[in-house]
Structure formats: C-alpha cells, structure tokens
Design a protein around this motif. Structure first.
Motif, mmCIF file in Angstrom:
data_model
loop_
_atom_site.group_PDB
_atom_site.id
_atom_site.type_symbol
_atom_site.label_atom_id
_atom_site.label_comp_id
_atom_site.label_asym_id
_atom_site.label_seq_id
_atom_site.Cartn_x
_atom_site.Cartn_y
_atom_site.Cartn_z
ATOM 1 N N GLN A 293 0.807 -1.224 0.000
ATOM 2 C CA GLN A 293 0.000 0.000 0.000
ATOM 3 C C GLN A 293 0.839 1.274 0.000
ATOM 4 O O GLN A 293 0.359 2.347 0.370
ATOM 5 N N ALA A 294 2.102 1.169 -0.402
ATOM 6 C CA ALA A 294 2.884 2.387 -0.632
ATOM 7 C C ALA A 294 2.219 3.178 -1.750
ATOM 8 O O ALA A 294 1.582 2.608 -2.638
ATOM 9 N N PHE A 295 2.351 4.488 -1.706
ATOM 10 C CA PHE A 295 1.722 5.319 -2.736
ATOM 11 C C PHE A 295 2.756 6.283 -3.307
ATOM 12 O O PHE A 295 3.688 6.708 -2.629
ATOM 13 N N TYR A 296 2.566 6.612 -4.567
ATOM 14 C CA TYR A 296 3.485 7.498 -5.281
ATOM 15 C C TYR A 296 2.653 8.563 -5.979
ATOM 16 O O TYR A 296 1.761 8.256 -6.762
ATOM 17 N N GLU A 297 2.966 9.812 -5.694
ATOM 18 C CA GLU A 297 2.151 10.929 -6.180
ATOM 19 C C GLU A 297 2.604 11.407 -7.547
ATOM 20 O O GLU A 297 3.801 11.579 -7.787
ATOM 21 N N GLN A 298 1.633 11.619 -8.436
ATOM 22 C CA GLN A 298 1.884 12.179 -9.759
ATOM 23 C C GLN A 298 1.068 13.455 -9.916
ATOM 24 O O GLN A 298 -0.106 13.425 -10.293
ATOM 25 N N PRO A 299 1.659 14.626 -9.602
ATOM 26 C CA PRO A 299 0.917 15.887 -9.782
ATOM 27 C C PRO A 299 0.573 16.099 -11.254
ATOM 28 O O PRO A 299 1.306 15.681 -12.153
ATOM 29 N N LEU A 300 -0.549 16.764 -11.504
ATOM 30 C CA LEU A 300 -0.953 17.035 -12.883
ATOM 31 C C LEU A 300 -0.293 18.288 -13.437
ATOM 32 O O LEU A 300 -0.193 18.455 -14.653
ATOM 33 N N GLY A 301 0.136 19.179 -12.567
ATOM 34 C CA GLY A 301 0.748 20.424 -13.039
ATOM 35 C C GLY A 301 1.778 20.948 -12.057
ATOM 36 O O GLY A 301 1.920 20.446 -10.943
ATOM 37 N N ARG A 302 2.508 21.972 -12.488
ATOM 38 C CA ARG A 302 3.485 22.632 -11.626
ATOM 39 C C ARG A 302 3.531 24.109 -11.980
ATOM 40 O O ARG A 302 3.162 24.514 -13.084
ATOM 41 N N ILE A 303 3.975 24.899 -11.020
ATOM 42 C CA ILE A 303 4.057 26.347 -11.205
ATOM 43 C C ILE A 303 5.532 26.760 -11.200
ATOM 44 O O ILE A 303 6.278 26.404 -10.294
ATOM 45 N N VAL A 304 5.915 27.497 -12.228
ATOM 46 C CA VAL A 304 7.297 27.985 -12.334
ATOM 47 C C VAL A 304 7.277 29.507 -12.212
ATOM 48 O O VAL A 304 6.509 30.182 -12.907
ATOM 49 N N GLU A 305 8.095 30.035 -11.300
ATOM 50 C CA GLU A 305 8.195 31.489 -11.132
ATOM 51 C C GLU A 305 9.315 32.033 -12.025
ATOM 52 O O GLU A 305 10.440 31.542 -11.967
ATOM 53 N N LYS A 306 8.999 33.034 -12.836
ATOM 54 C CA LYS A 306 9.979 33.640 -13.724
ATOM 55 C C LYS A 306 10.069 35.122 -13.393
ATOM 56 O O LYS A 306 9.092 35.862 -13.482
ATOM 57 N N VAL A 307 11.281 35.552 -12.997
ATOM 58 C CA VAL A 307 11.493 36.942 -12.594
ATOM 59 C C VAL A 307 11.960 37.753 -13.797
ATOM 60 O O VAL A 307 12.917 37.386 -14.486
ATOM 61 N N HIS A 308 11.265 38.866 -14.053
ATOM 62 C CA HIS A 308 11.630 39.746 -15.158
ATOM 63 C C HIS A 308 12.936 40.463 -14.818
ATOM 64 O O HIS A 308 13.100 41.017 -13.722
ATOM 65 N N GLU A 309 13.883 40.449 -15.753
ATOM 66 C CA GLU A 309 15.224 40.983 -15.469
ATOM 67 C C GLU A 309 15.203 42.466 -15.128
ATOM 68 O O GLU A 309 15.899 42.921 -14.226
ATOM 69 N N ARG A 310 14.424 43.253 -15.837
ATOM 70 C CA ARG A 310 14.442 44.702 -15.627
ATOM 71 C C ARG A 310 13.529 45.148 -14.488
ATOM 72 O O ARG A 310 13.942 45.868 -13.588
ATOM 73 N N SER A 311 12.280 44.728 -14.531
ATOM 74 C CA SER A 311 11.317 45.214 -13.545
ATOM 75 C C SER A 311 11.381 44.460 -12.229
ATOM 76 O O SER A 311 10.991 44.979 -11.179
ATOM 77 N N GLY A 312 11.863 43.217 -12.261
ATOM 78 C CA GLY A 312 11.876 42.406 -11.048
ATOM 79 C C GLY A 312 10.532 41.768 -10.737
ATOM 80 O O GLY A 312 10.385 41.101 -9.705
#
Length: 523
Positions: A293-312
C-alpha cells in the motif's frame, strides 16, 4: 441559550413523538414521512459551530472593507453624514432538508442568519418541515412548487416580505440551485446532506453560492486502501474543484473531516481565473501498491516562477508535470501498482479557521451536547500535517509479520530521523508524516532487528519476505522524542466515535414516494 418554545409547553399529537435537540424541537411521525438520524447530532453541532464562525469572520471582512471605503470617502469629502456599519446577514440554502431540523437549528443558533431556504422534493417531508418550523416559532412559512427562485431573491438591498426565518420550498434540489446561479439570486451557504453520494448536486452548488461563500457537504466514496477515509475526502474535494473551475471559480478547504460512515466538508468558493490555473498543481493521480500500500504521487501540473530581469516582477508559468514517478512495479515490494484519482493533493484544513472554531467552542460548550467530541476531533485536525496519506503501525507490522511497535516509538523514530509527524483525525492509531514510505519501512526493518521475525513461518513468495529482503539504509533511533506526544494526546479527548446505540449506522431512507413522484412528472 434561551428557548422561546419550551418542550414542556408542547402538546404532542397522537401518532407523533417529540425530538428535542439543543433549543430546537421537531415532531416525528410514526409514518416515517421524513428521515432523521438522532446520532447525527454531532454532525449538526459541528455544522452550526463552523457556519457560525465562518459568518462572523465574513462579517469582519466586510466591516473592514466598509471602513476602508468610508475612510477613502472622508478624504474626498470635507463633511458628510456619519454612517454606522450594519452587520452582514447571510442566506443559507439547505437543499435536502427532510424534517427541517438542521435548518431550524441554523435559524435559531446562528445570529447572523438572514433566512434559511429549506428544500425537499417530498411533499410529506415539506409538510413535516412546515409543522416543525411553526412549532419553533420561525414561521410564517409556505410550501409548494410556487415558491420559485424569484421568491427567494437575496439581494442585500431588496425589501423582503415577512415570510419567516425558515422558508420552505418543495422541489428538485438541483433545479432550485440552478435557479440561484445568477449573481443577484446567489446564496451565501449551501448545505448538502444527501442520503448517498453528493455528486449529482455539486455542479449546482458551486454555481449558486456567492464569492467567499461556504459550501458544506457530505457523501461517501469507497476506496480500497488503508487510508480510504482520507482518499474519500480528497476525491470529493477534487470533484468540487473541477466543478468550480468550469465557471472560473476555485475552492478553499476550511475543514474536511471523515466522520463515522460519511465525510463532512466545509469549503469556501471564490472567483479568480488565475487561482483556477493553480489547481492543477494541487491535483494528483496516485500509484498505489496492491501489496504494501505504498503510494506514489503524480501531480498534474506545476508552477514555475519567472522573474523579469528589468522590472523584477514575478510571472507565474503553468506547466505540465513530468511522469510517471515510479516504474511499473512497486519499488518497495515489487507488487503491481494501481492508479487512483484524480484527487485533491492540497491542504484539507485551514488551521486559522479551526483555531477560531475551537475558540468559539471553548466559550460556548453548553450550547453543544457533543462539545467534548467536537473539541477532540478539531484538536487532532488542527495538528494534522498537510500531506497525504496516513498509515497505521499495526497494518505495516502485519506486512512485516512482526509484533507491532507502540505508536509513540514509531513517531519518535521518524522524528529522530528529521521528519515531521502528526496523528490523523480519520482513523484511531494512525500517523501522518512527510517521510517517504521507504523511510517508514526502514523504521520497521530496524524494529525487526530488535524483535526478530520467525522466517520459518514466512512463505518464500510472501510480501513480508520481499520487504525484509531489503536492508534499512539507516538504523532507526526509538528514543522517546518530546514531540511524539502531541497536544491532542496530552488531554483526555473523545477523538473517535464509540458506537452509541445497538444497530448503529446509516439509517433507512424514509419512504416518501419521491420515486413515484419523479415517474409521474417524467412519464
């Protein structure tokens, strides 16, 4: 709490019995015209407390916004009329009311209730509701299909006819909720208490509730795993999240509990397309081992943060998740994996909300007959880790064919290894941890070294031999850890229900002739 209608002053007609719960009274017919389960008083107590606390928090939020608006107006205008904030009164819709006891309790025990719409498809049930509403002094009330959605417009500024604090409607629950899905007719709380699954009602419920509104529901979904009760919660939450997402709305779980033979969820609904996109990262499929009964998680999505070089500025990118997380066989015991889900993988509870409910309960214990159990379950839920799923040492010891270690020993070993641990409200003797199942198994492998298993009694092809064939990566330290004893275990709390009566469990559904009525309406 004062009771305007004392039970001693009620004349009980022949063929009826009087049922009293807190300050509410209902007459139950010997003809079983509407269903009532007295054991569900805990459910009703919990619902009253949670919705009352939510309504007070919502009122505080609205008052804070009102004050900010007044301050902005004062800056623009030198002088003006001094205004006083009027508390926000909310409308609650109980879609499946039966005897009306729950609606009556909401109307009598929650100060900020504006009115309750009590609905049932059965004519005998609505007749019982009318009788009980009048008995509790909450009329005038009316029944019948003529009570259409237009009769229940809930705009804050529209004058309402004096139709009582509990307003009865006889009709289909889904049709009623769909009639309330426009912005001007939405309600603040929807309560679903179905006899069986809530699935047919969820789409209508998530549409007819206001932004920030509360949706409370219970229904059962069986899952074959030790952690089936928590899996049921997460499956229902995913259904809610998916239904809400279709309309640009998202869910915020406040309190989600597995209780006895059902689940009870208190969820706020909000509108924000950006938040809807985030739900994929809170949704997962699970590969569940059919052996250990071990379980392994498979998320459907992920969030990536991207910082703008000039404005931050930080931009959020919504990506799909790579997978699968495991090969075709379980990495622990080599058994086959079955897929479960999709499920909600985010938090089941909001700790701030639970703390406020506990605070309310502490100063109002005399209002709830089941206050002791409420405190116990809420305390455990408030300590619970926000990770799936729980396990029981007794079940895993069975997999290893070993004697079962004490709960505190397993918790201490995981804590000493740097992991976090909590109890689970859903099952006595269970633990939740952020450790992997391999880490948990290593604790038991270390335990077996101190308490050997008779291998001559273990089959060559058994699950135990597969698990014991692997060596523990590190030796577990069973020294008692100070955090193995939680706040919930320090005091004597009734955390789990004991059978209160013979033949206790889900009752028999009332024979109301509803099926015949549907057949007549849809020949």
């Amino acid at each position: 709490m004062s009771d305007s209608v004392g039970s001693s002053s009620i004349t009980v007609p022949e063929g009826f019995t009087l049922h009293t719960e807190n300050t509410s009274h209902i007459l139950i017919s010997s003809k079983e015209e509407a269903f009532l389960n007295p054991v569900q008083e805990f459910n009703r107590d919990l619902s009253v407390a949670c919705i009352r606390v939510w309504s007070e928090e919502l009122n505080r939020e609205k008052e804070a916004k009102w004050k900010q608006a007044q301050e902005r107006r004062a800056k623009r205008e030198a002088e003006g009329e001094v205004k006083t904030y009027r508390p926000h009164k909310f409308v609650l819709l109980e879609a499946l009311s039966a005897t009306g006891l729950r609606s009556i309790r909401y109307a009598k025990e929650i100060p900020l209730v504006r009115f309750v719409i009590a609905n049932d498809l059965s004519a005998s049930a609505t007749a019982a509701m009318k009788r009980n509403v009048e008995l509790n002094g909450l009329g005038p009330s009316s029944t019948g299909p003529a009570d259409s959605a237009s009769s229940f417009t809930v705009s804050e500024h529209q004058p309402l006819p004096d139709r009582g604090k509990v307003r009865i409607n006889e009709g289909d629950a889904c049709a009623l909720m769909y009639n309330h899905r426009t912005e001007k007719t939405r309600v603040d709380v929807v309560d679903l208490d179905p006899y069986g699954t809530a699935a047919p009602f969820i789409d209508g419920a998530v549409q007819c509730v206001n932004d920030g509104g509360n949706f409370s529901n219970y229904g059962g979904i069986p899952v074959k795993a030790e952690y089936c009760h928590e899996a049921a919660l997460r499956l229902v939450l995913n259904t809610l999240s998916t239904s809400a997402g279709r309309y640009g709305r998202y869910i915020e779980p406040l309190l989600c509990l597995s209780i006895d033979f059902y689940v009870r969820l208190f969820v706020r609904i909000h509108s924000a397309p950006i938040e809807v996109k985030k739900t994929a990262s809170k949704t997962a499929m699970y590969f569940v081992c059919q052996g250990c009964q071990a379980f392994y998680e498979q998320p459907l999505g992920r969030i990536v943060e991207k910082v703008h070089e000039r404005s931050g500025n930080v931009n959020l990118l919504f990506k799909t998740q790579a997978g699968p997380p495991v090969p075709q066989k379980c990495t622990e015991c080599g058994s086959a994996l079955h897929v479960a889900g999709p499920m909600w993988s985010g938090s089941l509870h909001n700790n701030g909300f639970i703390s406020k409910v506990l605070e309310h309960l502490g100063s109002n214990q005399d209002r709830y007959s089941t206050a002791v159990r409420m405190k116990g379950m809420l305390t455990v839920a408030n300590e619970e880790l926000h990770v799936p799923f729980y396990f029981t040492p007794s079940r895993i010891a069975g997999f290893f064919h070993s004697v079962c270690p004490p709960l505190d020993d397993v918790a201490s070993a995981l804590l000493n290894a740097g992991h976090t641990v909590s109890r689970s409200h859903a099952l006595p003797g269970s633990l939740k941890t952020d450790a992997t199942r391999q880490d948990v198994h290593d604790v038991f492998r270390s335990w077996v070294k101190k308490h050997p298993v008779r291998m001559d009694k273990v089959s060559e092809t058994s699950l135990a031999r597969q698990l014991l064939a692997k060596e523990a990566r590190t030796e577990a330290n069973f020294t008692r850890h100070p955090r193995s004893v939680t706040q919930a275990s320090k005091v004597k709390l009734v955390r789990y229900q004991q059978n209160p009566a013979p033949n206790w469990g889900p009752g028999t559904k009332a024979d109301t002739g509803t099926k015949r009525k549907r057949e007549e309406e849809n020949p």
